[in-house]
Design a protein around this motif. Structure first.
Motif, mmCIF file in Angstrom:
data_model
loop_
_atom_site.group_PDB
_atom_site.id
_atom_site.type_symbol
_atom_site.label_atom_id
_atom_site.label_comp_id
_atom_site.label_asym_id
_atom_site.label_seq_id
_atom_site.Cartn_x
_atom_site.Cartn_y
_atom_site.Cartn_z
ATOM 1 N N ASP A 16 -8.307 3.092 6.351
ATOM 2 C CA ASP A 16 -7.549 2.385 5.329
ATOM 3 C C ASP A 16 -6.047 2.574 5.574
ATOM 4 O O ASP A 16 -5.276 1.610 5.613
ATOM 5 N N GLY A 20 -3.291 -0.094 7.031
ATOM 6 C CA GLY A 20 -2.094 -0.387 6.247
ATOM 7 C C GLY A 20 -0.822 -0.241 7.071
ATOM 8 O O GLY A 20 0.082 -1.073 6.997
ATOM 9 N N GLN A 28 -8.205 -2.093 7.363
ATOM 10 C CA GLN A 28 -7.995 -1.550 6.027
ATOM 11 C C GLN A 28 -9.224 -1.802 5.156
ATOM 12 O O GLN A 28 -9.695 -0.894 4.456
#
Length: 71
Positions: A16, A20, A28
């Motif tokens: 994640d 990002g 993500q």
């Protein structure tokens, strides 16, 4: 050894955050999904432990009732 979802939660968090930072929405989303799998495993393990505890209590109550009936 059961990890109770910890591995999935940690790997998911990493994916994640990495997604990002890299602007990779797919990575993500994969991370978010993997964290959800980890949480589900954790909840399933908690439910299993609760059920086992209730089973033991019920068995104890049955034994108590049997002893009372034998008297």
């Amino acid at each position: 050894m059961a990890d109770k979802g910890i591995k999935d939660k940690v790997e998911g968090e990493f994916k994640d955050k990495l997604g990002g930072l890299m602007g990779d929405k797919s990575k993500q989303a994969e991370g978010v999904a993997q964290k959800a799998v980890g949480k589900a495993k954790e909840l399933a393990d908690d439910a299993k432990k609760t059920a086992e505890g209730l089973k033991e209590k019920a068995e104890d109550k049955i034994e108590e009732a049997k002893k009372k009936l034998e008297k």
